[in-house]
Design a protein around this motif. Structure first.
Motif, mmCIF file in Angstrom:
data_model
loop_
_atom_site.group_PDB
_atom_site.id
_atom_site.type_symbol
_atom_site.label_atom_id
_atom_site.label_comp_id
_atom_site.label_asym_id
_atom_site.label_seq_id
_atom_site.Cartn_x
_atom_site.Cartn_y
_atom_site.Cartn_z
ATOM 1 N N VAL A 77 0.871 -1.174 0.000
ATOM 2 C CA VAL A 77 0.000 0.000 0.000
ATOM 3 C C VAL A 77 0.906 1.221 0.000
ATOM 4 N N THR A 78 0.383 2.346 -0.489
ATOM 5 C CA THR A 78 1.209 3.543 -0.573
ATOM 6 C C THR A 78 0.718 4.625 0.368
ATOM 7 N N GLN A 79 1.673 5.377 0.884
ATOM 8 C CA GLN A 79 1.395 6.507 1.760
ATOM 9 C C GLN A 79 1.801 7.789 1.050
ATOM 10 N N GLU A 80 0.832 8.633 0.789
ATOM 11 C CA GLU A 80 1.079 9.915 0.135
ATOM 12 C C GLU A 80 0.340 11.009 0.898
ATOM 13 N N VAL A 81 0.822 12.216 0.786
ATOM 14 C CA VAL A 81 0.275 13.329 1.555
ATOM 15 C C VAL A 81 -1.201 13.561 1.258
ATOM 16 N N HIS A 82 -1.635 13.265 0.027
ATOM 17 C CA HIS A 82 -3.020 13.563 -0.355
ATOM 18 C C HIS A 82 -4.026 12.516 0.114
ATOM 19 N N LYS A 83 -3.545 11.410 0.681
ATOM 20 C CA LYS A 83 -4.448 10.348 1.107
ATOM 21 C C LYS A 83 -4.955 10.640 2.520
ATOM 22 N N VAL A 84 -6.014 11.435 2.577
ATOM 23 C CA VAL A 84 -6.602 11.841 3.842
ATOM 24 C C VAL A 84 -8.102 11.554 3.803
ATOM 25 N N PRO A 85 -8.760 11.475 4.953
ATOM 26 C CA PRO A 85 -10.210 11.227 4.969
ATOM 27 C C PRO A 85 -10.976 12.279 4.179
ATOM 28 N N ALA A 86 -12.081 11.865 3.598
ATOM 29 C CA ALA A 86 -12.917 12.776 2.800
ATOM 30 C C ALA A 86 -13.315 14.006 3.614
ATOM 31 N N GLY A 87 -13.198 15.158 2.997
ATOM 32 C CA GLY A 87 -13.599 16.398 3.649
ATOM 33 C C GLY A 87 -12.505 17.084 4.433
ATOM 34 N N CYS A 88 -11.346 16.425 4.581
ATOM 35 C CA CYS A 88 -10.246 17.017 5.343
ATOM 36 C C CYS A 88 -9.410 17.938 4.455
ATOM 37 N N ASN A 89 -8.922 19.009 5.030
ATOM 38 C CA ASN A 89 -8.112 19.972 4.288
ATOM 39 C C ASN A 89 -6.712 20.071 4.898
ATOM 40 N N TYR A 90 -5.750 20.449 4.057
ATOM 41 C CA TYR A 90 -4.387 20.661 4.527
ATOM 42 C C TYR A 90 -3.700 21.645 3.587
ATOM 43 N N THR A 91 -2.591 22.203 4.015
ATOM 44 C CA THR A 91 -1.886 23.177 3.208
ATOM 45 C C THR A 91 -1.372 22.551 1.913
ATOM 46 N N PRO A 92 -1.582 23.182 0.766
ATOM 47 C CA PRO A 92 -1.098 22.631 -0.500
ATOM 48 C C PRO A 92 0.423 22.651 -0.613
ATOM 49 N N GLU A 93 1.088 23.345 0.316
ATOM 50 C CA GLU A 93 2.551 23.407 0.300
ATOM 51 C C GLU A 93 3.183 22.181 0.952
ATOM 52 N N ARG A 94 2.359 21.380 1.610
ATOM 53 C CA ARG A 94 2.857 20.183 2.275
ATOM 54 C C ARG A 94 3.265 19.137 1.242
ATOM 55 N N SER A 95 4.444 18.502 1.424
ATOM 56 C CA SER A 95 4.902 17.486 0.482
ATOM 57 C C SER A 95 5.103 16.116 1.121
ATOM 58 N N LYS A 96 5.417 16.078 2.414
ATOM 59 C CA LYS A 96 5.676 14.786 3.065
ATOM 60 C C LYS A 96 4.401 14.247 3.708
ATOM 61 N N PRO A 97 4.264 12.911 3.796
ATOM 62 C CA PRO A 97 3.110 12.312 4.472
ATOM 63 C C PRO A 97 3.072 12.683 5.956
ATOM 64 N N TRP A 98 2.092 12.098 6.669
ATOM 65 C CA TRP A 98 1.735 12.621 7.983
ATOM 66 C C TRP A 98 2.239 11.805 9.161
ATOM 67 N N GLY A 99 3.176 10.889 8.978
ATOM 68 C CA GLY A 99 3.730 10.164 10.107
ATOM 69 C C GLY A 99 3.229 8.743 10.240
ATOM 70 N N THR A 100 3.643 8.089 11.331
ATOM 71 C CA THR A 100 3.399 6.659 11.499
ATOM 72 C C THR A 100 1.927 6.298 11.647
ATOM 73 N N GLY A 101 1.146 7.151 12.328
ATOM 74 C CA GLY A 101 -0.284 6.874 12.456
ATOM 75 C C GLY A 101 -0.976 6.882 11.111
ATOM 76 N N HIS A 102 -0.612 7.834 10.277
ATOM 77 C CA HIS A 102 -1.130 7.921 8.917
ATOM 78 C C HIS A 102 -0.712 6.700 8.103
ATOM 79 N N ALA A 103 0.542 6.259 8.268
ATOM 80 C CA ALA A 103 1.047 5.105 7.527
ATOM 81 C C ALA A 103 0.231 3.846 7.826
ATOM 82 N N ILE A 104 -0.064 3.614 9.099
ATOM 83 C CA ILE A 104 -0.845 2.435 9.481
ATOM 84 C C ILE A 104 -2.240 2.508 8.891
ATOM 85 N N LEU A 105 -2.825 3.690 8.882
ATOM 86 C CA LEU A 105 -4.172 3.872 8.347
ATOM 87 C C LEU A 105 -4.249 3.486 6.873
#
Length: 300
Positions: A77-105
């Motif tokens: 499975v792949t972990q990318e910064v844009h893979k977030v729950p529907a409706g969630c927002n984040y800064t478009p300047e962000r390039s790295k994923p969100w850490g270990t909790g995000h990776a497990i998800l």
């Protein structure tokens, strides 16, 4: 049901200076992941799931698929910064994923059985996989997760500071909290972490988390809920990280799920820094000489 091993391998190794997850350290070109997978197979795990980045997914498959064929099922499975729950927002300047909790998800759709989580660039000790497999097969429930705990003194790099989750437990080895300490280093007087502008010493025998967790798929609902809240609060930051110890601490505070600490006297080693590679190679060579591993891990 055989448990699954989830390998977090999406980190880019900025301090290391390269793709450390697949850097060879064994006498026949083995990576640290190879030894973890070997130990997991022997301990009774039935599937490996790799969390990688899209940019090197094919490289990972080329390295591991052939050697694991017929030995254990492997999925990616792949972990990318844009893979977030529907409706969630984040800064478009962000390039790295969100850490270990995000990776497990990221593995939510392909894991339906109890599973362990490890970092790709950490060597945990062969016996730790047997301890975790036994827990996952016979004790792990939605009401009790698990974690292999290590002595702090067995986890320190000689080449720079590290981050460690320092554990607080009760007399029944139940985890009460995990406090993430950054800039942990070995000093002349002991082991200390930097807090603001001063160094605070920690008991070298303290139990720390090295991200060797045991969960049921019930963890995914906790992750999704907490990650959504995390993005609302920190989604506009460039470097904020959604660490799994934070998630576990929140679960414990809710009082519905316990976390059992499975203590290990194993000596951890990893490759946080480029200079750590030499020690990792030496440690594996010692284990080969002791007969723990063959000189060619995947010879059969």
């Amino acid at each position: 049901m055989k448990p699954t091993l989830l390998v977090l391998a999406a980190g880019m190794g900025s301090r290391y200076g390269g793709l450390k997850q697949i850097d060879p350290i064994g006498p026949s070109g083995e990576t640290i992941i190879d030894y973890s997978i070997n130990d997991a197979i022997d301990a009774g795990f039935g599937k490996i799931v790799f969390v990688v980045r899209e940019s090197f997914e094919e490289e990972f498959k080329a390295l591991f698929n052939k050697k694991l064929e017929g030995k254990i099922t492997a999925e990616y499975v792949t972990q990318e910064v844009h893979k977030v729950p529907a409706g969630c927002n984040y800064t478009p300047e962000r390039s790295k994923p969100w850490g270990t909790g995000h990776a497990i998800l990221m593995a939510k759709k392909c894991i339906n059985e109890p599973f362990a989580v490890i970092n790709a660039d950490d060597y945990y000790g062969r016996e730790a996989f047997f301890t975790m497999a036994e827990f996952l097969m016979h004790e792990c429930t939605d009401d009790e997760f698990g974690m292999v705990g290590y002595r702090l003194q067995n986890t320190i790099s000689e080449n720079g500071s590290v981050s460690r989750g320092v554990c607080n437990t009760d007399n029944n080895d139940q985890l009460l909290s995990v406090v993430e300490r950054t800039q942990v280093e070995k000093k002349d007087a002991g082991i200390a972490y930097r807090d603001s502008h001063k160094w605070i010493f920690i008991d070298s025998q303290a139990i720390v988390s090295m991200n060797f967790w045991g969960f049921t798929p019930g963890i995914f609902s906790h992750l999704e809920t907490q990650f959504t809240q995390f993005l609302k609060q920190y989604g506009q930051e460039l470097k904020s990280e959604f660490y799994i110890p934070f998630v576990v601490s929140e679960i414990i505070s809710e009082g519905e799920t316990k976390v059992k600490v499975l203590k290990s006297e194993a000596r951890w080693f990893g490759v946080t820094y480029k200079e750590d590679k030499e020690k990792a190679i030496s440690s594996i060579n010692t284990l080969v000489k002791q007969g723990v591993y063959p000189a060619k891990l995947w010879s059969n």
